[in-house]
Design a protein around this motif. Structure first.
Motif, PDB file in Angstrom:
ATOM      1  N   ASP A  90       1.427 -10.006   4.893  1.00 25.02           N
ATOM      2  CA  ASP A  90       1.156  -8.765   5.627  1.00 25.02           C
ATOM      3  C   ASP A  90      -0.266  -8.783   6.203  1.00 25.02           C
ATOM      4  O   ASP A  90      -1.245  -8.783   5.445  1.00 25.02           O
ATOM      5  N   PRO A  91      -0.405  -8.780   7.526  1.00 26.77           N
ATOM      6  CA  PRO A  91      -1.741  -8.897   8.114  1.00 26.77           C
ATOM      7  C   PRO A  91      -2.647  -7.684   7.865  1.00 26.77           C
ATOM      8  O   PRO A  91      -3.869  -7.793   7.996  1.00 26.77           O
ATOM      9  N   ALA A  92      -2.061  -6.543   7.478  1.00 24.89           N
ATOM     10  CA  ALA A  92      -2.886  -5.344   7.222  1.00 24.89           C
ATOM     11  C   ALA A  92      -3.502  -5.363   5.823  1.00 24.89           C
ATOM     12  O   ALA A  92      -4.290  -4.488   5.471  1.00 24.89           O
ATOM     13  N   ILE A  93      -3.118  -6.356   5.035  1.00 24.58           N
ATOM     14  CA  ILE A  93      -3.646  -6.441   3.657  1.00 24.58           C
ATOM     15  C   ILE A  93      -4.719  -7.527   3.591  1.00 24.58           C
ATOM     16  O   ILE A  93      -4.478  -8.687   3.925  1.00 24.58           O
ATOM     17  N   ASP A  94      -5.907  -7.111   3.160  1.00 27.11           N
ATOM     18  CA  ASP A  94      -7.035  -8.051   3.077  1.00 27.11           C
ATOM     19  C   ASP A  94      -7.303  -8.499   1.651  1.00 27.11           C
ATOM     20  O   ASP A  94      -7.816  -9.589   1.421  1.00 27.11           O
ATOM     21  N   GLY A  95      -6.997  -7.616   0.694  1.00 27.87           N
ATOM     22  CA  GLY A  95      -7.261  -7.930  -0.708  1.00 27.87           C
ATOM     23  C   GLY A  95      -6.039  -7.651  -1.557  1.00 27.87           C
ATOM     24  O   GLY A  95      -5.379  -6.620  -1.390  1.00 27.87           O
ATOM     25  N   ILE A  96      -5.723  -8.609  -2.457  1.00 25.91           N
ATOM     26  CA  ILE A  96      -4.596  -8.434  -3.381  1.00 25.91           C
ATOM     27  C   ILE A  96      -5.122  -8.589  -4.802  1.00 25.91           C
ATOM     28  O   ILE A  96      -5.845  -9.552  -5.100  1.00 25.91           O
ATOM     29  N   LEU A  97      -4.735  -7.658  -5.634  1.00 27.27           N
ATOM     30  CA  LEU A  97      -5.166  -7.734  -7.031  1.00 27.27           C
ATOM     31  C   LEU A  97      -3.955  -7.459  -7.916  1.00 27.27           C
ATOM     32  O   LEU A  97      -3.317  -6.421  -7.773  1.00 27.27           O
ATOM     33  N   VAL A  98      -3.608  -8.402  -8.751  1.00 27.22           N
ATOM     34  CA  VAL A  98      -2.532  -8.170  -9.720  1.00 27.22           C
ATOM     35  C   VAL A  98      -3.203  -7.889 -11.063  1.00 27.22           C
ATOM     36  O   VAL A  98      -3.921  -8.734 -11.601  1.00 27.22           O
ATOM     37  N   GLN A  99      -3.001  -6.679 -11.568  1.00 25.76           N
ATOM     38  CA  GLN A  99      -3.688  -6.264 -12.797  1.00 25.76           C
ATOM     39  C   GLN A  99      -3.190  -7.074 -13.997  1.00 25.76           C
ATOM     40  O   GLN A  99      -1.990  -7.204 -14.212  1.00 25.76           O
ATOM     41  N   LEU A 100      -4.134  -7.603 -14.772  1.00 23.22           N
ATOM     42  CA  LEU A 100      -3.814  -8.318 -16.004  1.00 23.22           C
ATOM     43  C   LEU A 100      -4.089  -7.383 -17.187  1.00 23.22           C
ATOM     44  O   LEU A 100      -4.908  -6.484 -17.059  1.00 23.22           O
ATOM     45  N   PRO A 101      -3.455  -7.536 -18.333  1.00 31.01           N
ATOM     46  CA  PRO A 101      -2.444  -8.537 -18.656  1.00 31.01           C
ATOM     47  C   PRO A 101      -1.083  -8.204 -18.063  1.00 31.01           C
ATOM     48  O   PRO A 101      -0.785  -7.037 -17.794  1.00 31.01           O
ATOM     49  N   ASP A 118      -7.841 -13.117  -2.363  1.00 26.96           N
ATOM     50  CA  ASP A 118      -7.982 -13.067  -3.821  1.00 26.96           C
ATOM     51  C   ASP A 118      -9.306 -12.387  -4.200  1.00 26.96           C
ATOM     52  O   ASP A 118     -10.286 -13.033  -4.578  1.00 26.96           O
ATOM     53  N   VAL A 119      -9.310 -11.036  -4.098  1.00 28.97           N
ATOM     54  CA  VAL A 119     -10.561 -10.292  -4.291  1.00 28.97           C
ATOM     55  C   VAL A 119     -11.056 -10.290  -5.744  1.00 28.97           C
ATOM     56  O   VAL A 119     -12.195  -9.921  -6.007  1.00 28.97           O
ATOM     57  N   ASP A 120     -10.208 -10.716  -6.683  1.00 28.09           N
ATOM     58  CA  ASP A 120     -10.654 -10.893  -8.066  1.00 28.09           C
ATOM     59  C   ASP A 120     -11.411 -12.216  -8.227  1.00 28.09           C
ATOM     60  O   ASP A 120     -12.134 -12.398  -9.204  1.00 28.09           O
ATOM     61  N   GLY A 121     -11.183 -13.149  -7.294  1.00 32.34           N
ATOM     62  CA  GLY A 121     -11.848 -14.453  -7.373  1.00 32.34           C
ATOM     63  C   GLY A 121     -11.325 -15.337  -8.490  1.00 32.34           C
ATOM     64  O   GLY A 121     -12.029 -16.229  -8.962  1.00 32.34           O
ATOM     65  N   PHE A 122     -10.074 -15.111  -8.910  1.00 35.91           N
ATOM     66  CA  PHE A 122      -9.518 -15.869 -10.041  1.00 35.91           C
ATOM     67  C   PHE A 122      -8.740 -17.119  -9.615  1.00 35.91           C
ATOM     68  O   PHE A 122      -8.398 -17.948 -10.444  1.00 35.91           O
ATOM     69  N   HIS A 123      -8.385 -17.212  -8.318  1.00 36.16           N
ATOM     70  CA  HIS A 123      -7.594 -18.358  -7.865  1.00 36.16           C
ATOM     71  C   HIS A 123      -8.394 -19.656  -8.076  1.00 36.16           C
ATOM     72  O   HIS A 123      -9.608 -19.667  -7.860  1.00 36.16           O
ATOM     73  N   PRO A 124      -7.702 -20.731  -8.492  1.00 37.24           N
ATOM     74  CA  PRO A 124      -8.427 -21.993  -8.737  1.00 37.24           C
ATOM     75  C   PRO A 124      -9.227 -22.464  -7.518  1.00 37.24           C
ATOM     76  O   PRO A 124     -10.273 -23.107  -7.692  1.00 37.24           O
ATOM     77  N   VAL A 125      -8.755 -22.160  -6.318  1.00 34.75           N
ATOM     78  CA  VAL A 125      -9.527 -22.557  -5.121  1.00 34.75           C
ATOM     79  C   VAL A 125     -10.867 -21.819  -5.109  1.00 34.75           C
ATOM     80  O   VAL A 125     -11.916 -22.421  -4.859  1.00 34.75           O
ATOM     81  N   ASN A 126     -10.853 -20.545  -5.403  1.00 38.30           N
ATOM     82  CA  ASN A 126     -12.108 -19.785  -5.422  1.00 38.30           C
ATOM     83  C   ASN A 126     -13.012 -20.217  -6.582  1.00 38.30           C
ATOM     84  O   ASN A 126     -14.228 -20.297  -6.430  1.00 38.30           O
ATOM     85  N   ALA A 127     -12.403 -20.499  -7.743  1.00 40.48           N
ATOM     86  CA  ALA A 127     -13.193 -20.992  -8.884  1.00 40.48           C
ATOM     87  C   ALA A 127     -13.852 -22.324  -8.508  1.00 40.48           C
ATOM     88  O   ALA A 127     -15.031 -22.560  -8.809  1.00 40.48           O
ATOM     89  N   GLY A 128     -13.096 -23.174  -7.811  1.00 38.68           N
ATOM     90  CA  GLY A 128     -13.619 -24.471  -7.382  1.00 38.68           C
ATOM     91  C   GLY A 128     -14.738 -24.316  -6.363  1.00 38.68           C
ATOM     92  O   GLY A 128     -15.760 -25.009  -6.432  1.00 38.68           O
TER      93      GLY A 128
END
Ligand code: NAD
Length: 289
Positions: free
Chosen positions: A88-99, A118-128
């Protein structure tokens, strides 16, 4: 007596800055940045956190949506839902609440989120990206800690460079401890990451010019763990036996030795949400080029 670093005040300033940025983004693109939060199941604490995130987003003009999915949601259904948000182009940030409920692998869900959203910055690409010192999205809590540290350094007339300083981070989680260590390293600090298997933790902590506690043990860090004049950032959110909120640091005791301390509540906590809003604006701005 240590200086208290006021996270509430700093977060409020940051939100104002984000609100200005959001208005500029809107003027430029004709739409507001969009943050979509996904909550699976009915964990009461998660419900409160997601509501707070939505409210904070609305306050700065970010278009927010909270998607509540039932506890019976399967991993495949959640992954498909995330793909829809990715597309969806109107969505800039996605956050899936843990746990997430049992039966859903959080790694698979994190991996499914478009790294640019990935506005949480948890994706392995962002961690890398953070590890190799390249531009990505950085986890909100460690970013909030760095902003608190910077605000304090500026207040005492010191620069942001931590060359020659020893920073000790207690905790090695992917969401706080590890990214925190990377951010401190990027500022030229000599960084030690301590954890549950570290020997003689108090002695190690006493060598820290910057001490970050991200453990989840009420008031674990006492005055005798702290080097005189050290900057102490308390990430922990715990409850005392009496049900009062407290951090990993015994704040009152720490105040007698440290140079500066972040309080709980009112320290790192408010900064985390403010950084989520800033990450959403950053993600939106990068996506429109
Ligand atoms: P986690 O449980 O994933 O990690 C805790 C870390 O502490 C682990 O690496 C573990 O090795 C270490 N540890 C545990 N016991 C220890 C001991 N006795 N001595 C030394 N190290 C020990 O937790 P997390 O997600 O990193 O969160 C840590 C704390 O920060 C929690 O209290 C959490 O609620 C809080 N938190 C606050 C915010 C905020 O916005 N303020 C955000 C995230 C987490």
């Amino acid at each position: 007596m240590a200086r208290i670093i006021d996270g509430k005040a700093l977060a409020s300033k940051l939100r104002e800055r984000v609100a200005t940025g959001v208005a500029e983004f809107h003027a430029l693109t004709g739409r507001a940045p969009g943050l979509d939060v996904v909550l699976v199941g009915d964990d009461p604490a998660s419900a409160v956190y997601t509501r707070n995130k939505e409210k904070a987003a609305a306050e700065v003009g970010i278009r927010g949506a909270l998607h509540r999915l039932p506890t019976t949601t399967t991993e495949a259904e959640l992954l498909e839902f995330v793909q829809r948000l990715n597309a969806d182009p109107a969505i800039d940030g996605i956050l899936v609440q843990l746990p997430l409920p049992n039966g859903i692998d959080p790694n698979r869900v994190t991996d499914a989120i478009d790294p640019s959203k990935d506005v949480d910055g948890f994706h392995p690409v962002n961690a890398g990206m953070l590890c190799v010192g390249r531009e990505g999205l950085v986890p909100c809590t460690p970013r909030g800690c760095m902003a608190l540290l910077d605000a304090h350094l500026a207040a005492i007339g010191a620069g942001p460079d931590l060359g020659g300083k020893h920073a000790v981070v207690i905790g090695r989680s992917n969401i706080v401890g590890k990214p925190m260590a990377q951010l401190l390293l990027a500022r030229n600090a000599t960084v030690t990451v301590a954890h549950s298997r570290t020997r003689d933790l108090p002695a190690l902590c006493r060598t820290a010019d910057v001490l970050v506690a991200a453990v989840g043990r009420p008031k674990m860090v006492g005055a005798d763990w702290i080097k005189p004049g050290a900057i102490v950032l308390d990430v922990g959110i715990n409850r005392t036996a009496e049900g009062k909120l407290c951090g990993d640091v015994d704040t009152e005791a720490a105040m007698t030795v440290a140079g500066a301390v972040t309080p709980v509540p009112g320290g790192v906590g408010p900064m985390t949400i403010a950084m989520l809003l800033e990450n959403t604006l950053t993600a939106a701005s990068r996506r429109v080029g």
